[in-house]
Motif scaffolding. Structure first.
Motif, mmCIF file in Angstrom:
data_model
loop_
_atom_site.group_PDB
_atom_site.id
_atom_site.type_symbol
_atom_site.label_atom_id
_atom_site.label_comp_id
_atom_site.label_asym_id
_atom_site.label_seq_id
_atom_site.Cartn_x
_atom_site.Cartn_y
_atom_site.Cartn_z
ATOM 1 N N GLY A 55 0.804 -1.214 0.000
ATOM 2 C CA GLY A 55 0.000 0.000 0.000
ATOM 3 C C GLY A 55 0.842 1.271 0.000
ATOM 4 N N GLY A 56 2.135 1.123 -0.242
ATOM 5 C CA GLY A 56 3.031 2.270 -0.240
ATOM 6 C C GLY A 56 3.995 2.268 0.924
ATOM 7 N N LEU A 58 6.052 -0.362 1.927
ATOM 8 C CA LEU A 58 7.307 -1.062 1.677
ATOM 9 C C LEU A 58 8.127 -0.433 0.554
ATOM 10 C CD1 LEU A 58 6.113 -4.795 1.801
ATOM 11 C CD2 LEU A 58 6.932 -3.366 3.674
ATOM 12 N N GLU A 59 7.477 0.306 -0.324
ATOM 13 C CA GLU A 59 8.137 0.779 -1.536
ATOM 14 C C GLU A 59 9.401 1.609 -1.297
ATOM 15 O OE1 GLU A 59 4.399 -0.816 -2.994
ATOM 16 O OE2 GLU A 59 5.018 0.301 -1.235
ATOM 17 N N PRO A 60 9.394 2.606 -0.398
ATOM 18 C CA PRO A 60 10.628 3.396 -0.200
ATOM 19 C C PRO A 60 11.816 2.534 0.219
ATOM 20 C CG PRO A 60 8.751 4.510 0.791
ATOM 21 C CD PRO A 60 8.277 3.138 0.408
ATOM 22 N N HIS A 61 11.568 1.581 1.113
ATOM 23 C CA HIS A 61 12.625 0.683 1.572
ATOM 24 C C HIS A 61 13.125 -0.186 0.416
ATOM 25 C CE1 HIS A 61 14.726 -1.906 4.488
ATOM 26 N NE2 HIS A 61 14.281 -2.914 3.763
ATOM 27 N N ILE A 62 12.203 -0.679 -0.394
ATOM 28 C CA ILE A 62 12.557 -1.575 -1.488
ATOM 29 C C ILE A 62 13.318 -0.836 -2.585
ATOM 30 C CG2 ILE A 62 11.515 -2.853 -3.403
ATOM 31 C CD1 ILE A 62 9.448 -3.881 -1.375
ATOM 32 N N ILE A 63 12.885 0.368 -2.902
ATOM 33 C CA ILE A 63 13.578 1.158 -3.923
ATOM 34 C C ILE A 63 15.032 1.386 -3.523
ATOM 35 C CG2 ILE A 63 13.710 3.471 -4.961
ATOM 36 C CD1 ILE A 63 10.645 3.507 -4.937
#
Length: 445
Positions: A55-56, A58-63
């Motif tokens: 939902g948004g 995890l994305e910053p960590h994954i990027i």
């Protein structure tokens, strides 16, 4: 396959520009998860990214970690969203939730100094429990674009041919490296390897996407995977035990885009096209009036074409396995289209008619009187939704489009939504209702 079009387009651009990228794919979920297995995200080394695997959260960590994680090849990690993570007074996550073998499949980073972990501090590096309170686990496969290209090309082919393909993706292979007798084939079971199960069923050979045939070591495992029957879901986690080797797979049915055929090119169709394209549907708009069925009026639609009312063959071809919305604001057009579609109820997945109930019942009565066997229409009448769409409130074409898309989604995904709205299944097709309060949106045509 939401946001797939954006991922495919960015992958093409990145390849043309010589920019590397990482594809992140959800391969398994446990407990509560925002996205299902099969959800994808593409991260380019120049900072561009499309798609979502959560939902948004995890994305910053994954990027930040995508390229470092794939430095030695494909890698699967598990992210937890439990509520037991500790926070300091300043709101920052505290270090202390360390990695375990059950949380990360790739252990090749053990013993690395801080200079190789992409500049991440200890808390960021070790924190796999995001403390979101969702109490779920999300297994994510990371792979470079060079190895993910074959999958993306397969997806692109599925969208082009409208033919689904079943693919198995290897998530993990336990104890494989310890089998001395087969160690020479260790490159056959690499994380992220994908098998085209449909091709195996038809040819009887083991093929991986983008590679040549593999050795017989995979035969028993792939045969069991090929016999696995997916439930209502298009992606499922499957474990296969073959002797001393246990493998974990994502078995995925790559489906073509959902298709929407809109019969009518009035102004109220425009927001419906927009909402369908936001969900990555394939949208076709037809009208017998060529001046309305133009690309200029519907630039977002995949196909816009004038279609004469007597071309039943083309209508059936366009409506095959699709959702069909009749909304031409023309009695002659709706009568002609509805007459064909009611007689071929097995051809489409959804059929909805715009307008109040008495208007649709009038059309059904007129069609019934002009055929020798009115019982041929019964299956189509029971499948017909009218007035089209759920009554969700609001006014104008946008509100109408929202109700239509809500109903079509519920029908296409076999959901029973308890929303007061459209009716179907006429008990008496000769009865004419006086309802005039539904689907009365004004159109420019």
């Amino acid at each position: 396959m939401n946001q797939v079009a954006d991922i495919l387009n960015l992958a093409i651009k990145a390849k043309q520009q010589g920019i590397d990228a990482v594809l992140a794919t959800v391969v398994r979920t446990e407990g509560s998860a925002y996205r299902r297995a099969g959800a994808m995200m593409l991260i380019c080394e120049d900072g561009r990214s499309v798609g979502m695997i959560s939902g948004g959260c995890l994305e910053p960590h994954i990027i930040k970690r995508a390229f470092w994680l794939t430095r030695n090849g494909a890698n699967v990690q598990v992210y937890q969203t439990g509520d037991d993570i500790q926070y300091a007074d300043d709101g920052q996550a505290q270090a202390g939730v360390k990695r375990t073998n059950s949380d990360i499949y790739d252990e090749s980073d053990k013993g690395l100094d801080s200079g190789l972990n992409g500049g991440l501090d200890d808390a960021d590096f070790d924190e796999l429990n995001f403390g979101l309170g969702c109490n779920g686990r999300v297994h994510v496969l990371f792979e470079r674009l060079t190895t993910a290209t074959s999958l993306l090309e397969t997806i692109r082919n599925v969208r082009h041919t409208q033919q689904p393909i079943t693919v198995a993706t290897l998530i993990r292979a336990d104890d494989y490296q310890h089998q001395d007798s087969i160690s020479q084939n260790s490159d056959n079971l690499q994380t992220g390897m994908r098998i085209n199960l449909d091709e195996y069923c038809s040819l009887g050979s083991v093929f991986a996407l983008g590679k040549t045939a593999f050795s017989s070591i995979l035969a028993n495992t792939v045969e069991e995977l090929a016999q696995y029957k997916l439930s209502d879901k298009n992606a499922e986690y499957v474990t296969v035990e073959n002797g001393k080797v246990t493998t974990e797979w994502l078995v995925q049915r790559l489906q073509p885009q959902l298709r929407l055929l809109i019969c009518g090119a009035g102004n109220d169709v425009m927001p419906l096209v927009t909402m369908a394209k936001l969900q990555d549907w394939h949208v076709t708009v037809i009208d017998s009036r060529a001046q309305y069925a133009t690309r200029m009026r519907f630039p977002q639609a995949d196909v816009v074409m004038p279609l004469s009312l007597d071309d039943s063959e083309a209508l059936l071809k366009l409506s095959n396995n699709a959702a069909v919305a009749l909304m031409s604001h023309s009695l002659s057009q709706d009568r002609a289209r509805l007459a064909v579609l009611l007689e071929h109820s097995d051809n489409y997945r959804y059929l909805g008619q715009l307008g109040p109930r008495y208007r649709t019942e009038r059309l059904i009565n007129e069609i019934s009187t002009n055929i020798s066997n009115p019982t041929m229409l019964e299956a189509g009448i029971h499948k017909l939704h009218y007035p089209i769409g759920y009554k969700l409130g609001g006014d104008g074409p946008e509100a109408l489009a929202l109700g239509i898309m809500a109903e079509i989604n519920a029908v296409m995904h076999d959901q029973n939504a308890s929303v007061n709205g459209s009716q179907s299944n006429l008990s008496n097709i000769s009865a004419v209702s006086s309802d005039i309060d539904a689907n009365t949106v004004q159109s420019g045509v």
